[in-house]
Design an enzyme around this catalytic site. Structure first.
Site, PDB file in Angstrom:
ATOM      1  N   ILE A   1      81.464 -18.496 149.926  1.00  0.00           N
ATOM      2  CA  ILE A   1      81.991 -19.375 150.968  1.00  0.00           C
ATOM      3  C   ILE A   1      82.157 -20.747 150.334  1.00  0.00           C
ATOM      4  O   ILE A   1      81.503 -21.067 149.343  1.00  0.00           O
ATOM      5  CB  ILE A   1      81.088 -19.414 152.233  1.00  0.00           C
ATOM      6  CG1 ILE A   1      79.631 -19.716 151.885  1.00  0.00           C
ATOM      7  CG2 ILE A   1      81.180 -18.121 153.002  1.00  0.00           C
ATOM      8  CD1 ILE A   1      78.707 -19.785 153.102  1.00  0.00           C
ATOM      9  N   ASP A   2      83.060 -21.530 150.871  1.00  0.00           N
ATOM     10  CA  ASP A   2      83.396 -22.812 150.253  1.00  0.00           C
ATOM     11  C   ASP A   2      82.185 -23.733 150.160  1.00  0.00           C
ATOM     12  O   ASP A   2      81.249 -23.633 150.970  1.00  0.00           O
ATOM     13  CB  ASP A   2      84.490 -23.526 151.062  1.00  0.00           C
ATOM     14  CG  ASP A   2      85.790 -22.737 151.097  1.00  0.00           C
ATOM     15  OD1 ASP A   2      86.036 -21.984 150.140  1.00  0.00           O
ATOM     16  OD2 ASP A   2      86.541 -22.877 152.074  1.00  0.00           O
ATOM     17  N   LYS A   3      82.244 -24.643 149.224  1.00  0.00           N
ATOM     18  CA  LYS A   3      81.159 -25.622 149.009  1.00  0.00           C
ATOM     19  C   LYS A   3      80.754 -26.299 150.326  1.00  0.00           C
ATOM     20  O   LYS A   3      79.579 -26.402 150.652  1.00  0.00           O
ATOM     21  CB  LYS A   3      81.627 -26.681 148.002  1.00  0.00           C
ATOM     22  CG  LYS A   3      80.652 -27.831 147.826  1.00  0.00           C
ATOM     23  CD  LYS A   3      81.268 -28.968 147.019  1.00  0.00           C
ATOM     24  CE  LYS A   3      80.347 -30.169 147.017  1.00  0.00           C
ATOM     25  NZ  LYS A   3      80.982 -31.352 146.379  1.00  0.00           N
TER      26      LYS A   3
END
Length: 307
Positions: free
Chosen positions: A140-142
């Site tokens: 999942i994105d930062k």
């Protein structure tokens, strides 16, 4: 023996006729075109088991294999970064990732990631994705918080990867978006590919794209904002962020796809709340639910007070 990271694709009709270096640049956001051309030159890229040149134009049904050579002298160090471990057994770990934590190292960024933390806290991790991504099945994105599953061995990794590919994994996200969505539920069915104007971004495009479907339900409305629950049918890069921008309701705090002036939150207001999958060894269905992070909770309380 050196361990290569291996990636494989079968070319579909949308990509037929593209140069192979251009096709691979679209697949590897973190690698430059010159790096990919170097791999091709060194024979790390094959088409139908044969080496090709960078200007080779791919055909439908071509079998592409890329073997990324290990970085010389590269060691990812274990780091004592606190982890919220929701579940762990001999095969699988489920982590509740905080916003701001990058999932895996990438060129020029080899520390301070979830992988560094995993190497410190978890004894065994699958080796399928090589030295940069041990145990990492999905990401999942930062600046997205929430649940992520990690494989502790190759058997678990293969099972979880297959479930993701077959759309068996149950994933529900909570997002706060700009504007008022008038209807109570909806589906965005729009293909996503790399933005031709900015390769750091994804976009709804009809060429060089992949099928992407997001279902959403409105949970709460505020003045100028809507809280939604999203269920992913597919798992494309930045999918929810791109789809919500596409229908005119970008995520609050989204640095890439949202407006500059927004509510006070560091990163997009997006949380991977529910994660469900079949256990790779027992076949039992496991499902996990996580609380919204404090900053999202605080935002919602402020909006409710104004309402």
């Amino acid at each position: 023996m050196e361990r290569f990271e291996k990636y494989e694709w079968t070319i579909d009709s949308d990509h037929a006729g593209e140069r192979i270096d251009k096709f691979l640049v679209e697949q590897f956001a973190e690698w430059s075109r010159s790096q990919i051309q170097q791999w091709i030159k060194e024979g790390h890229v094959t088409v139908n088991e044969k080496e090709v040149k960078a200007n080779y134009k791919v055909n439908e049904e071509d079998e592409i294999v890329v073997k990324i050579p290990p970085q010389k002298d590269l060691e990812i160090e274990p780091e004592n970064i606190p982890l919220d471990i929701v579940y762990q057994d001999q095969d699988v770990v489920v982590i509740n990732k905080p916003r701001g934590l990058v999932v895996h190292p990438a060129p020029g960024h080899y520390s301070g990631t979830l992988v560094n933390a995993l190497l410190y806290h978890i004894k065994d991790l699958s080796g399928i994705n090589g030295v940069l991504r041990p145990g990492i099945v999905h990401r999942i994105d930062k600046d997205t918080s929430g649940l992520i599953m990690v494989a502790k061995n190759d058997l678990a990794h293969e099972s979880l990867a297959r479930q993701l590919k077959d759309h068996i994994v149950h994933r529900v996200y909570v997002a706060l978006v700009h504007g008022n969505i008038p209807h109570d539920l909806g589906t965005v069915d729009a293909p996503i590919g790399r933005d031709p104007k900015d390769r750091k971004k994804m976009a709804v495009v009809h060429k060089n794209s992949k099928h992407a479907v997001t279902h959403f339900i409105v949970k709460e409305r505020f003045e100028g904002y809507t809280l939604i629950e999203c269920k992913l049918e597919t798992g494309r890069t930045h999918q929810i962020r791109v789809h919500m921008q596409y229908i005119g309701h970008p995520l609050v705090g989204d640095p890439l796809y949202g407006p500059k002036r927004t509510l006070n939150i560091d990163g997009q207001a997006l949380h991977a709340k529910v994660l469900g999958f079949e256990h790779p060894r027992t076949g039992e269905y496991l499902e996990f639910d996580s609380e919204l992070p404090e900053d999202m909770d605080r935002l919602l309380e402020q909006l409710r007070t104004k309402h």
